[in-house]
Design a protein around this motif. Structure first.
Motif, short mmCIF file in Angstrom:
data_model
loop_
_atom_site.label_atom_id
_atom_site.label_comp_id
_atom_site.label_asym_id
_atom_site.label_seq_id
_atom_site.Cartn_x
_atom_site.Cartn_y
_atom_site.Cartn_z
N SER A 138 -15.09 24.96 32.59
CA SER A 138 -14.25 24.84 31.40
C SER A 138 -12.92 24.16 31.73
O SER A 138 -12.43 23.33 30.96
N PHE A 139 -12.35 24.51 32.88
CA PHE A 139 -11.12 23.85 33.33
C PHE A 139 -11.38 22.35 33.48
O PHE A 139 -10.60 21.52 32.99
N HIS A 140 -12.49 22.00 34.11
CA HIS A 140 -12.86 20.59 34.32
C HIS A 140 -13.03 19.87 32.98
O HIS A 140 -12.53 18.75 32.79
N ASP A 141 -13.69 20.52 32.01
CA ASP A 141 -13.93 19.90 30.70
C ASP A 141 -12.61 19.57 30.00
O ASP A 141 -12.45 18.48 29.44
N ILE A 142 -11.67 20.53 30.03
CA ILE A 142 -10.41 20.31 29.31
C ILE A 142 -9.56 19.25 30.02
O ILE A 142 -9.00 18.36 29.39
N ARG A 143 -9.50 19.34 31.35
CA ARG A 143 -8.68 18.39 32.09
C ARG A 143 -9.27 16.97 32.05
O ARG A 143 -8.56 16.00 32.20
N SER A 144 -10.58 16.88 31.84
CA SER A 144 -11.22 15.55 31.77
C SER A 144 -11.04 14.92 30.39
O SER A 144 -11.29 13.73 30.21
N PHE A 145 -10.65 15.74 29.41
CA PHE A 145 -10.51 15.21 28.05
C PHE A 145 -9.19 14.44 27.94
O PHE A 145 -8.14 14.94 28.34
N PRO A 146 -9.23 13.21 27.43
CA PRO A 146 -7.99 12.41 27.35
C PRO A 146 -6.95 13.05 26.43
O PRO A 146 -7.28 13.95 25.65
N GLU A 147 -5.75 12.57 26.52
CA GLU A 147 -4.66 13.07 25.69
C GLU A 147 -5.03 12.97 24.21
O GLU A 147 -5.63 11.99 23.78
N VAL A 148 -4.69 14.02 23.44
CA VAL A 148 -5.01 14.03 22.00
C VAL A 148 -3.89 13.29 21.25
O VAL A 148 -2.74 13.73 21.26
N LYS A 149 -4.26 12.17 20.61
CA LYS A 149 -3.23 11.36 19.93
C LYS A 149 -3.41 11.30 18.42
O LYS A 149 -2.45 11.08 17.70
N ASP A 150 -4.65 11.43 17.95
CA ASP A 150 -4.88 11.31 16.50
C ASP A 150 -6.00 12.26 16.06
O ASP A 150 -6.54 13.02 16.87
N SER A 151 -6.34 12.19 14.78
CA SER A 151 -7.34 13.11 14.21
C SER A 151 -8.72 12.96 14.85
O SER A 151 -9.46 13.94 15.00
N SER A 152 -9.05 11.75 15.22
CA SER A 152 -10.35 11.51 15.85
C SER A 152 -10.41 12.22 17.21
O SER A 152 -11.39 12.90 17.52
N ASP A 153 -9.34 12.07 17.99
CA ASP A 153 -9.25 12.78 19.29
C ASP A 153 -9.33 14.29 19.06
O ASP A 153 -10.00 15.02 19.79
N GLU A 154 -8.61 14.74 18.02
CA GLU A 154 -8.53 16.18 17.75
C GLU A 154 -9.90 16.76 17.42
O GLU A 154 -10.24 17.86 17.87
N LEU A 155 -10.70 16.02 16.65
CA LEU A 155 -12.05 16.51 16.31
C LEU A 155 -12.92 16.61 17.55
O LEU A 155 -13.65 17.59 17.73
N GLY A 156 -12.83 15.61 18.42
CA GLY A 156 -13.60 15.64 19.67
C GLY A 156 -13.17 16.81 20.54
O GLY A 156 -14.01 17.52 21.12
N PHE A 157 -11.87 17.05 20.60
CA PHE A 157 -11.33 18.14 21.40
C PHE A 157 -11.79 19.49 20.83
O PHE A 157 -12.19 20.40 21.57
N THR A 158 -11.77 19.61 19.50
CA THR A 158 -12.19 20.86 18.84
C THR A 158 -13.65 21.18 19.15
O THR A 158 -14.00 22.32 19.45
N ASN A 159 -14.51 20.16 19.08
CA ASN A 159 -15.93 20.38 19.40
C ASN A 159 -16.11 20.83 20.85
O ASN A 159 -16.95 21.67 21.16
N MET A 160 -15.29 20.25 21.74
CA MET A 160 -15.39 20.60 23.16
C MET A 160 -14.96 22.05 23.41
O MET A 160 -15.64 22.79 24.11
N ILE A 161 -13.83 22.49 22.80
CA ILE A 161 -13.40 23.86 23.05
C ILE A 161 -14.31 24.87 22.36
O ILE A 161 -14.44 26.02 22.80
N LYS A 162 -14.97 24.45 21.28
CA LYS A 162 -15.97 25.30 20.63
C LYS A 162 -17.10 25.60 21.61
O LYS A 162 -17.58 26.73 21.72
N MET A 163 -17.52 24.57 22.36
CA MET A 163 -18.57 24.74 23.36
C MET A 163 -18.10 25.67 24.50
O MET A 163 -18.86 26.47 25.02
N ILE A 164 -16.82 25.53 24.87
CA ILE A 164 -16.27 26.39 25.93
C ILE A 164 -16.32 27.85 25.49
O ILE A 164 -16.69 28.74 26.26
N LYS A 165 -15.97 28.11 24.23
CA LYS A 165 -15.98 29.49 23.72
C LYS A 165 -17.39 30.08 23.81
O LYS A 165 -17.57 31.23 24.22
N VAL A 166 -18.39 29.26 23.47
CA VAL A 166 -19.79 29.72 23.56
C VAL A 166 -20.18 29.97 25.02
O VAL A 166 -20.83 30.97 25.34
N ARG A 167 -19.75 29.07 25.90
CA ARG A 167 -20.07 29.23 27.33
C ARG A 167 -19.59 30.58 27.86
O ARG A 167 -20.23 31.19 28.71
#
Length: 367
Positions: free
Chosen positions: A91-120
């Motif tokens: 989970s640490f690797h997934d978040i640190r590998s995710f690029p900086e969040v700059k706009d809504s498109s980045d934010e949606l991708g980030f949200t989907n990723m942390i949703k997966m982390i919560k399930v993990r």
């Protein structure tokens, strides 16, 4: 050997980064702030929230990962604990590998990723309980370092509550059809009576499944009273306490001709706290046993976690036995400035007092 093998599957640069982020300062958030911020889930606010989590989550996850590597009695080497550490590193690797969040498109991708982390991380509690169970067989029950393990698990589970709350709140703000009066996971007009009723019904269903019958649960309080809180947190606490009471009463009256007395729940609305008292006539706890009930190495029930358990399925709800229901319930209460107290009369029954802070502006108690 297993620890070295696991660490070998992660690059050294990642482990160095965990070390670096684990030394950074965490930032606490209050229930009031979460409610105020989440009441306007504009695209701009969601991006701001994701940017905060992009910086905050790696710090919290790194701190727990480092602790998982240095537990006493060789707890760090237990297969179940290695599995948990594996999840945290991923989970640490997934978040640190995710690029900086700059706009809504980045934010949606980030949200989907942390949703997966919560399930993990869904099975972290039973998995850690299994690790502690594997450890219990190896150590002297009177060893002093039990305190060290207890303090670690308190920090670990409190941190987990916070991480799941932050992720859950951010994800829930994307709900296009939110329930009335809900701001993400927070219900601004939550009825403690309704939550207590639902939690009691769930606990009775489990008791019925295990014993074939279940005592009644009577609830007293103002049905119209509401206050801002997280219903899932309250449900978890009341469910655990009622489950314990039902088990005690059921086992005490199982072979008796007397009708099992009901479990009683009283909801009181104070100026500072909302207090929920759960009373039973299940025979109580001996005074010598009371200090142990909030430790993770103690349970009065048989342990449902089998050494040969399929670790992937270690999330079934049982009547008792993990040895972590009460201490974790107390952490849920303390997370937003409340507490849990247990008072018992041996030979009669037990009263649990669940105090929930009404003020909503206490900061998360960051471990």
């Amino acid at each position: 050997m297993a620890a070295k093998k696991l660490l070998a599957s992660f690059p050294k640069v990642l482990l160095d980064e965990v070390e670096k982020w684990g030394g950074r300062k965490q930032t606490g958030v209050s229930l009031r702030y979460m409610t105020k911020f989440g009441s306007q889930p504009t695209s701009r606010n969601l991006v701001f929230s994701a940017q905060f989590l992009h910086k905050e989550l790696p710090i919290r996850i790194a701190r727990r990962t480092l602790e998982l590597q240095s537990l006493p009695f060789g707890l760090s080497q237990k297969p179940a604990v290695l599995k948990v550490r594996d999840w945290y590193l991923e989970s640490f690797h997934d978040i640190r590998s995710f690029p900086e969040v700059k706009d809504s498109s980045d934010e949606l991708g980030f949200t989907n990723m942390i949703k997966m982390i919560k399930v993990r991380h869904n099975n972290v509690v039973p998995m850690m309980a299994l690790g502690v169970q594997q450890l219990k067989n190896d150590i002297n029950p009177k060893a002093r370092k039990h305190d060290e393990i207890h303090q670690f698990l308190d920090r670990f589970y409190m941190s987990r509550i916070g991480i799941r709350m932050l992720i859950g709140q951010h994800v829930a703000l994307h709900d296009h059809n939110p329930q009335p009066d809900c701001v993400g996971c927070i219900h601004t007009k939550m009825s403690p009576m309704d939550v207590a009723r639902n939690a009691s019904e769930d606990a009775r269903a489990i008791c019925l499944r295990e014993y074939g019958s279940a005592p009644d649960v009577n609830i007293y309080g103002d049905q119209c009273f509401t206050f801002p809180y997280v219903p899932t947190h309250l449900h978890q606490m009341v469910f655990e306490l009622v489950k314990n009471s039902l088990r005690a009463v059921q086992e005490r009256f199982m072979d008796s001709d007397d009708i099992a007395p009901p479990v009683r729940i009283i909801v009181a609305d104070g100026l500072e706290d909302v207090t929920i008292k759960i009373s039973d006539e299940g025979g109580g706890i001996p005074r010598s046993g009371l200090p142990k009930i909030f430790t993770y190495l103690y349970s009065t029930a048989r342990n449902p976690l089998d050494e040969n358990l399929d670790l992937a399925s270690a999330d079934s709800v049982t009547m008792a036995g993990y040895g972590c229901g009460l201490p974790i319930s107390r952490l849920y209460a303390r997370y937003f400035g409340g507490d849990l107290q247990i008072i018992s009369m041996e030979g009669y029954g037990t009263d649990a007092y669940l105090h929930l802070s009404r003020l909503g502006d206490s900061e998360e108690p960051l471990p």
